[in-house]
Scaffold this active site. Structure first.
Site, PDB file in Angstrom:
ATOM      1  N   ILE A  99       0.821  -1.201   0.000  1.00  0.00           N
ATOM      2  CA  ILE A  99       0.000   0.000   0.000  1.00  0.00           C
ATOM      3  C   ILE A  99       0.860   1.257   0.000  1.00  0.00           C
ATOM      4  CG2 ILE A  99      -0.243   0.059   2.536  1.00  0.00           C
ATOM      5  CD1 ILE A  99      -2.869   1.076  -0.127  1.00  0.00           C
ATOM      6  N   ASP A 158       9.146  -4.929  -7.297  1.00  0.00           N
ATOM      7  CA  ASP A 158       8.806  -5.884  -6.248  1.00  0.00           C
ATOM      8  C   ASP A 158       9.148  -7.285  -6.722  1.00  0.00           C
ATOM      9  OD1 ASP A 158       7.319  -7.577  -4.272  1.00  0.00           O
ATOM     10  OD2 ASP A 158       6.635  -5.599  -3.603  1.00  0.00           O
ATOM     11  N   HIS A 172       2.184 -11.230  14.454  1.00  0.00           N
ATOM     12  CA  HIS A 172       0.828 -10.927  14.942  1.00  0.00           C
ATOM     13  C   HIS A 172      -0.060 -12.088  14.509  1.00  0.00           C
ATOM     14  CE1 HIS A 172      -3.186  -9.400  15.212  1.00  0.00           C
ATOM     15  NE2 HIS A 172      -3.295  -9.136  13.923  1.00  0.00           N
ATOM     16  N   TYR A 200      -8.900  -8.480  18.875  1.00  0.00           N
ATOM     17  CA  TYR A 200      -9.987  -7.894  18.098  1.00  0.00           C
ATOM     18  C   TYR A 200     -10.761  -9.006  17.412  1.00  0.00           C
ATOM     19  CZ  TYR A 200      -6.867  -8.474  14.037  1.00  0.00           C
ATOM     20  OH  TYR A 200      -6.041  -8.990  13.074  1.00  0.00           O
ATOM     21  N   TRP A 255       1.247   0.978   8.672  1.00  0.00           N
ATOM     22  CA  TRP A 255       0.134   0.051   8.603  1.00  0.00           C
ATOM     23  C   TRP A 255      -0.848   0.551   7.546  1.00  0.00           C
ATOM     24  CZ3 TRP A 255      -1.450  -2.277  13.985  1.00  0.00           C
ATOM     25  CH2 TRP A 255      -0.317  -2.822  14.582  1.00  0.00           C
ATOM     26  N   ASP A 298      13.305  24.686  17.690  1.00  0.00           N
ATOM     27  CA  ASP A 298      13.277  25.789  18.647  1.00  0.00           C
ATOM     28  C   ASP A 298      14.465  25.590  19.569  1.00  0.00           C
ATOM     29  OD1 ASP A 298      11.659  28.114  19.668  1.00  0.00           O
ATOM     30  OD2 ASP A 298      11.663  26.889  21.481  1.00  0.00           O
ATOM     31  N   TYR A 348      28.652  24.594  30.967  1.00  0.00           N
ATOM     32  CA  TYR A 348      29.159  23.516  30.121  1.00  0.00           C
ATOM     33  C   TYR A 348      30.603  23.227  30.479  1.00  0.00           C
ATOM     34  CZ  TYR A 348      25.122  24.735  27.196  1.00  0.00           C
ATOM     35  OH  TYR A 348      23.861  24.994  26.731  1.00  0.00           O
TER      36      TYR A 348
END
Length: 839
Positions: free
Chosen positions: A17, A38, A225, A256, A357, A547, A651
């Site tokens: 994807i 691929d 997973h 799930y 993902w 910053d 320092y």
């Protein structure tokens, strides 16, 4: 277009994807002669995209991940491959119910529909769920599923229709060549070589292996997973399309359950972490199903199957249904859970677009395509910048250790201040053993162990008992101590000694050093030697890029001091903008220096005991730096402050750091000096002064005008973002950064509650505040203000509400609390005239 070209504008490795999305968005932005490579067949080459469960929950605590998910969902809808089903996270415990209320409040900050449900209402939406097992749930109606293979195909075809893309399926990448100056030069494949200056690695779990071919590291690891598919499910017979019922996350059990046509998929993140090296992933020929669908280990899944049966007994317990598909599927995990995006620090032209993902894949493709095209991404993705990682964080041991620790927290209740345990300690200051002896509670930043507070200061609790703003609720008191507020008050009364060795220190030197810093700093850098300049770096759109402070140490020598968390990103930004003629160089000298901060009304007295140098206000004014002799040491002293008190950053060479700490601690004892932690430096002292923090108030979504950080005039010299900044100055701000005080902390249960950050700011009638650019108001920083006796919040507000005295509300854990705008703009609540810091 299928023949292999001799040359490409960019070679994209991986047709999942992300690779397909990147190819399409590059083509849309005008790129031509792209090549997508691929080793597998189309449309399913065998990566994680092909076996992912492909559902999308919109809620995230990270603003970046939420925005990437939102953009991806919108793209999938436009492609016609998204089906909205709704989704429910169910709770089995009271702790989870509180977490779900927190998530619903966070959803309101982002404008995501969400509501809490009783068990009975959950059952109405999911009739096959046993409501007696749960205490309630959170419902997100915009949850849905995406046909990711179809989405990738459509994106790939659109790029081809633009005559911009050649697709090479069945071509394995076997090498990446570099030019003499270290830049990407070519990609070698089994079908031939392609010359190119740009390579994008989009191949998920294989990414580390491909990056090593060019001498770079992508810090991710494949991890298992587990997922099964049970069917046929009688209830699902006749379902039109893929899904008709809401997806259920049984988050207390790290699982799930979701309908997939006539089957029910059950996935688990509760099993033991199973890490697989990218070098050990089987080839297409060796794999039974696909390289990322590895053999199922039943014993690891059995406990989760029992819990799924408990939640959905009638459906999953039906004897007519059986397990029709079961895999140990490979997914990518990184040390901090975020994607790994951007040009690699080691190899110019080599881009990482990895660890994504499905839910954020399309958005990442768009954002990185913009970045590669020299366009500031619409979504601020600095949190995912690959250059955020220090060298030790790119090691295999660190990556796998953090992945193993983080895996079972996938659906966990993770406190915003929760600390990692693996791979510590790595970086310690010279005062580390002294700090341990003082009972320091260490937080980690960029591998550094930083004292957040000191248990040795517990005796201060009695002294300041009536001013501590104690937090009775367990959630807010977790990873916090009232000692922080006691240290704060002791600093305000006398002085505090801070260990700031986690600062990243970068020297910019050479004949072109002034040009190097001038062209990226907003502030004027043509300053006398010995001046300290506080400045921002901007992106081309005028958003915040950094910053920090810069000291001018010599005619050809500037020292940049920035936060440890962003140190490597800032280093890459500086090196990427060095003069092309080689007249300046940037060097990371962090490991050569230790930094301590000494601040408080007695700081000058304490420092005066150990130095004969002139440190009077006239002899050493605010905003200057110079070397001083201190107890036989030569120390670079910089008179600035992030806590709003008189004092210095000091320092010293790192091997002299222990002596410097001991000298200051001994000299300060008669004056009431206390060791003080980052809880004071980064939160209480900062918020009382209204100081902004990069990554909280300061990101690419807002600008200097809105943050109240404009200077009286803009320097003549050009700098990155100047054109946008001038345009922003000429227009009225669409938001104003404000300091708010919480007026009443009493919850409906009678318990005092304290906001931690991220909560939505609402009108006094409970309505969301949305500025003219569609941005919602939420808490960017939250913490105690012990000296002003209030819990303080920072938030950007629309101009109509950004008026001192305006009553508003903040939603926390599903309840609303009254707040008041105390300051609109940058004037601090504490010492508004800044007399103390300049005394």
């Amino acid at each position: 277009m299928s023949e292999i070209p001799d040359r490409a504008s960019a070679v994209i490795i991986g047709a999942g994807i992300v690779g397909n999305s990147l190819a399409y968005h590059l083509a849309r932005l005008g790129w031509t002669e792209l090549v997508l490579v691929d080793k597998g067949p189309m449309p399913n080459p065998g990566g994680s995209t092909g076996h992912a469960s492909n559902f999308i929950f919109p809620i995230e605590y990270s603003k970046m991940m939420m925005e990437l998910t939102r953009d991806s969902t919108e793209q999938y809808k436009e492609l016609g491959v998204f089906t909205e089903s709704g989704g429910i996270e169910v709770a089995r415990t009271q702790a989870r119910m509180q977490e779900l209320r927190r998530r619903c409040s966070q959803a309101k900050s982002w404008g995501i529909p969400a509501e809490m449900l009783t068990p009975e209402r959950v059952r109405k939406l999911v009739p096959y769920l046993d409501e007696s097992v749960i205490l309630g749930g959170a419902y997100f109606p915009t949850v849905g599923v995406v046909d990711s293979l179809r989405a990738g195909t459509l994106m790939r075809e659109r790029a081809q229709q633009l005559d911009a893309l050649t697709v090479l399926a069945g071509a394995e990448v076997v090498g990446i060549d570099k030019s003499d100056d270290g830049r990407v030069a070519a990609v070698r494949t089994t079908k031939g070589d392609i010359a190119t200056d740009v390579v994008a690695i989009c191949c998920g779990v294989w990414s580390p292996r491909i990056a090593r071919m060019a001498g770079a590291r992508i810090p991710l690891t494949p991890i298992v997973h587990q997922m099964i598919s049970v069917g046929p499910i009688a209830l699902f017979d006749g379902t039109e399309g893929e899904i008709a019922y809401p997806i259920v996350r049984d988050v207390d059990e790290n699982m799930y359950e979701r309908q997939h046509g006539g089957d029910m998929e059950v996935g688990s993140y509760a099993h033991r972490p199973m890490i697989v090296s990218s070098d050990d992933i089987p080839s297409i020929e060796e794999a039974v199903l696909s390289p990322t669908e590895m053999p199922f280990t039943q014993d690891d899944f059995d406990p989760q199957l029992e819990l799924a049966l408990e939640l959905m007994p009638e459906l999953l317990g039906d004897e007519r249904a059986g397990v029709r598909y079961a895999i140990n599927g490979l997914i990518s995990m990184t040390p901090d859970g975020h994607p790994v995006l951007g040009e690699t620090p080691e190899v110019p032209g080599l881009w990482s677009v990895a660890a994504s993902w499905i839910k954020e894949g399309a958005g990442i493709g768009r954002a990185v395509a913009e970045w590669m095209s020299g366009v500031t991404p619409e979504i601020d993705i600095h949190e995912a910048d690959i250059s955020r990682f220090y060298r030790h964080q790119r090691t295999t041991a660190h990556v796998t250790g953090r992945a193993a620790e983080g895996f079972n927290k996938m659906y966990g209740i993770v406190h915003p201040n929760e600390q990692w345990e693996s791979g510590r300690p790595v970086r310690v200051s010279p005062a580390y053993e002294r700090e341990r002896a003082l009972g320091a509670v260490f937080y980690e930043t960029a591998g550094w162990e930083r004292p957040h507070w000191y248990e040795s200061n517990a005796g201060l609790l009695e002294k300041y008992a009536d001013r501590l703003l104690d937090r009775p609720s367990e959630w807010e008191s977790r990873w916090w101590s009232p000692i922080i507020n006691a240290e704060h008050l002791a600093m305000r009364d006398a002085a505090g000694l801070f260990d700031l060795s986690a600062f990243a220190v970068i020297d910019v030197t050479g004949a072109g050093a002034l040009q190097a810093v001038q062209q990226i700093a907003v502030a004027q850098m043509r300053v006398p030697i010995g001046r300290v300049v506080y400045t921002s770096f901007l992106d081309e759109a005028g958003g915040f890029r950094a910053d920090l402070t810069i000291m001018r140490l010599g005619p050809r020598h500037f020292r940049v001091v920035t936060g440890g968390a962003t140190g490597m990103m800032d280093y890459k930004w500086i090196t990427d903008h060095l003069p092309a003629d080689g007249s300046a160089a940037a060097t990371d000298v962090t490991s050569a220096w230790t930094t301590f901060g000494l601040w408080g009304p007695r700081a000058r007295d304490i420092l005066g005991r150990v130095t004969a140098d002139d440190i009077t206000n006239e002899g050493f004014p605010f905003g200057t730096c110079r070397e001083i002799e201190l107890a036989g040491l030569t120390v670079l002293a910089s008179r600035i402050s992030y806590v709003g008190e008189l004092g210095w950053e000091l320092y010293a060479p790192i091997e002299q750091g222990a002596k410097l700490w001991d000298t200051l601690a001994e000299a300060g004892q008669p004056a009431g000096l206390v060791p003080a932690g980052i809880g004071v430096y980064g939160t209480t002292g900062r918020l009382e002064k209204g100081y902004r923090a990069y990554g909280a108030e300061l990101d690419a979504s807002y600008n200097l005008v809105e943050a109240g950080m404009t200077r009286p005039k803009v320097k003549e010299q050009d700098f990155v973002g100047k054109t946008a900044y001038l345009r922003q100055r000429d227009a009225p701000p669409t938001a104003v950064l404000c300091t708010l005080t919480v007026d009443d902390h009493v919850s409906e249960s009678g318990e005092l509650r304290y906001m931690l950050g991220g909560e939505p700011i609402l009108s006094d009638r409970g309505e969301p505040l949305i500025d003219a650019r569609g941005r919602r108001s939420y808490v960017t920083s939250a913490g105690s203000g012990p000296s002003v006796g209030k819990h303080l919040l920072l938030s950007y507000l629309p101009p109509e509400q950004a008026v001192a005295g305006t009553p508003l509300t903040v939603e926390y854990m599903g309840e609303q609390y009254p707040v008041t705008v105390a300051v609109a703009g940058s004037t601090p609540l504490f010492d508004p005239a800044n007399e103390r810091v300049r005394s």
